[in-house]
Motif scaffolding. Structure first.
Motif: not given
Length: 726
Positions: A26, A28, A31, A36, A38, A234, A237-241
């Motif tokens: 999970k 970053v 990724a 990937q 971000r 938080n 986590v790779k889905s956060q920006s």
């Protein structure tokens, strides 16, 4: 292939032992390793307008009583978003530490005390949650915001500044307290408790400011660190920006501890001011435009021990440190739970003993815990839901870590390199690794093709064939790689081509060569079982791709007859051979042929003509093999082009033999007829078009092609403006 020495980190960046960093998938860094990116995080800290508040002496006195006298002095410091983003890539929420190449480091309670001047000892910051603002604001601020300034249990910072930033000098004490509470709420909401909402702050902090002296007994520094830990976790986590929390604390911690990203100020740093964040006050004199996330990531991936300041405050002037701060520094080594309302985070100084001047031991395992958000419901006192966390905080003085003078740090580093993520960025770029992999697959394909098969057992022969097929499949989409298409299996009658319909305008000028592997008109991967066509009338192109009903037997015959003929052979043919003019098409005849289809007889028609079409296609192929130079490139190109004759019915090569006078007559097709023909093509199901006509016209079409003079073929691109693009 030659053996190439590869850095072990390039193959496995870690962790080798996942017992500590169990959430790696999970994170970053996974990724980033997969290519990937971000980019830089959006950093939410709203300190730019703090200087616009005008506090009276009475207000300043109340702010100091509440424990925020030093935080008030900290100016807005320009955030380095790429630096913060690179640090987040190294943060691990499993241990609440940064995992650098030199070992673990973290922001400790002592750092908060030195840098922000906030109390790290006292009551935990916890209370009642709210889902509305009206009642609590009316009680502690004297007025409530309207619906445009409030959202749930949060109020906009702009509302606080608009109504409370200027307190009259002669205001009554109650009014002064209202304005001071509004300022404190704005202060914590824009610095230590900033949220990702943009410009809002929860009103749940307001009751803690009811009594200013009582507010000064809270451990605001511990709460600020709990909030920052949660924000870092938080954001990792790779889905956060985005990221929030006290980012000024994080950035200045980096300046003190790491020789990375430190600004070059246009003056000498201030060493005798407290809190120590003030050392970095001022404007930078050096450009930082080229410092992006990748720049800082590489710097952290190559961090050396000489780049680390383990004890940055050792030589600071201790006389400027307030007594109340100095007396609580020992608690900065406490292994305890940090609390900020619903946020409870572990403080683990035993993992960063070198930051306290001790030798680092292999730390004990961290018990996994689930971070829960308990502030959903309004009017809930969280003290009753966090008994275990509160108990751990109360016993903080009993868990102050101590060092071991006999500790072996080499043993620690051996252990650490197994449980950590060594690097975040790839030592070798993905493109370089891709090229090296493709080279290896080409070598495997070559060895499989040249491997002697004589005397092999059937299972050995099958293994070699399987290796060859896998290698060719991997190289299929590579420029210059061999493309081998296996014989086409059965296709459901209801299946449609996946090619996207497109309408192109006619262009003039130099045409692209069709032998370009990326631009040729050969059959694509998705359309290999289908031979579509585009009917172009003046500037109108009508694409027709769904001839799968009667086309399939012919495509299969070609593949079997030529022992797996490669479908990229048509790429060698000049594009002019694929542009078959339709100037001679009688639109009404085309419509009549199409309308002859009886839906009820379609299944029977298909079953009757499948075998006949196959035999007819074989005869066409045999005849076309004698065609002299008709396509400027024999072998596969002739066969594939001839194969299109039964597919396109009256729209295919039957018009190739048209001479100039015939072309002139055909060009005068009535526009209304052409339009009518086009509409019929669009309305009819492609699978039903020309089923009966195929059997009757294929021989006539083949004879027309065989009679085509070579010189007329060259004239086709210049004849008329209506053509069929194959």
């Amino acid at each position: 292939m030659e053996e190439i020495g590869i850095d072990p980190c390039a193959a496995n960046p870690g962790p080798i032992d996942p017992s500590v960093l169990y959430d790696q998938e999970k994170h970053v860094s996974s990724a980033v390793w997969d290519g990937q990116e971000r980019g830089a995080l959006r950093c939410h800290e709203h300190t730019s307008k703090l200087g616009e508040w005008r506090l009276t002496p009475k207000q300043i006195d109340l702010v100091e009583k509440a424990g925020f006298g030093y935080l008030r002095k900290i100016p807005a410091i320009s955030l380095d978003n790429p630096l913060i983003s690179a640090l987040v890539e190294r943060w691990r929420r499993e241990t609440n530490t940064f995992h650098f190449t030199v070992g673990e480091m973290t922001v400790t309670l002592q750092d908060v005390a030195f840098l922000l001047g906030l109390a790290i000892n006292g009551k935990p910051v916890i209370g009642i949650t709210y889902t509305t603002c009206g009642t609590v604001c009316e009680k502690y601020l004297g007025k409530a915001p309207d619906s445009t300034y409030a959202s749930g249990g949060m109020v906009k910072l702009s509302w606080l500044k608009e109504f409370f930033s200027q307190c009259p000098e002669d205001a009554p004490i109650e009014e002064i307290e209202y304005h001071t509470r509004a300022y404190l709420l704005y202060l914590v909401g824009s610095t230590i408790f900033s949220t990702t909402t943009g410009n809002k702050v929860p009103v749940m902090y307001l009751p803690l400011f009811e009594n200013f002296e009582e507010a000064g007994r809270y451990a605001w520094g511990a709460a600020a660190l709990a909030f920052l830990y949660r924000a870092l976790g938080n954001a990792s986590v790779k889905s956060q920006s985005t990221i929030c929390g006290c980012l000024t604390l994080l950035q200045c911690w980096n300046y003190y501890h790491l020789n990375i990203g430190r600004p070059k100020l246009n003056r000498d740093p201030i060493h005798d001011h407290f809190p120590f964040v003030l050392r970095w006050k001022g404007k930078q004199s050096g450009p930082t435009t080229n410092r992006d996330v990748v720049f800082y990531r590489k710097a952290l991936d190559s961090l050396e021990p000489c780049d680390v300041e383990w004890l940055p405050y050792k030589y600071m002037d201790s006389t400027v440190i307030p007594v109340e701060i100095r007396n609580t520094l020992a608690l900065g080594r406490s292994k305890t739970m940090l609390i900020c309302f619903d946020k409870a985070e572990r403080h683990l100084p035993n993992r960063v003993l070198r930051q306290y001047g001790m030798l680092q031991l292999i730390p004990e395992d961290v018990a996994q815990w689930v971070r829960k958000s308990r502030g959903v419901d309004g009017g809930v006192d969280l003290s009753g839901k966090m008994e275990s966390e509160l108990s751990e905080w109360e016993d903080r003085a009993l868990h102050i870590v101590k060092g071991d003078d006999d500790a072996d740090e080499n043993e620690y580093m051996v252990w650490y390199m197994r449980i950590t993520r060594k690097v975040v960025g790839r030592p070798i770029s993905l493109s370089s690794e891709f090229q090296r992999t493709i080279g290896g697959v080409r070598e495997i394909s070559y060895l499989a093709d040249t491997f002697p098969l004589k005397g092999l057992q059937p299972e050995q022969f099958e293994s070699i064939s399987r290796i060859r097929a896998i290698a060719q499949e991997c190289l299929r989409d590579q420029v210059g790689g061999q493309i081998v298409v296996s014989p086409i299996g059965g296709t459901d009658l209801g299946k449609r081509s996946r090619g996207k319909e497109r309408v192109r305008r006619k262009v003039t000028g130099k045409r692209k060569r069709s032998n370009d592997p990326m631009e040729g008109h050969g059959v694509s991967e998705d359309e290999s079982p289908y031979c579509g066509m585009v009917v172009e009338v003046d500037h109108l192109h009508l694409q027709h791709e769904d001839n799968d009903v009667h086309l399939l037997p012919f495509c299969t015959t070609v593949v079997e007859g030529e022992n797996g003929l490669q479908l990229d052979e048509p790429n060698k043919v000049d594009e002019m051979q694929f542009r078959d003019t339709t100037d001679g098409i009688d639109a009404s005849h085309f419509c009549d042929e199409s309308n002859d289809v009886d839906d009820s007889n379609i299944p029977h028609a298909i079953s009757e003509i499948d075998l006949q079409n196959t035999e007819t296609a074989e005869n066409v192929i045999l005849q076309s093999s004698n065609l002299p130079n008709a396509t400027n490139d024999t072998n596969g190109s002739e066969i594939h082009n001839t194969n299109k004759i039964p597919d396109d019915s009256q729209l295919c090569n039957a018009t190739d033999g048209v001479n100039d006078p015939q072309t002139q007559v055909a060009t005068d097709v009535n526009e209304s007829e052409t339009h009518h023909a086009t509409e019929n093509i669009g309305e009819l199901e492609p699978s039903y078009v020309s089923i009966h006509s195929d059997q009757e016209t294929v021989k006539a079409e083949a004879e027309t092609v065989l009679q085509l003079p070579h010189e007329n073929t060259e004239d086709l691109p210049q004849q008329g403006e209506t053509s069929v693009v194959q």
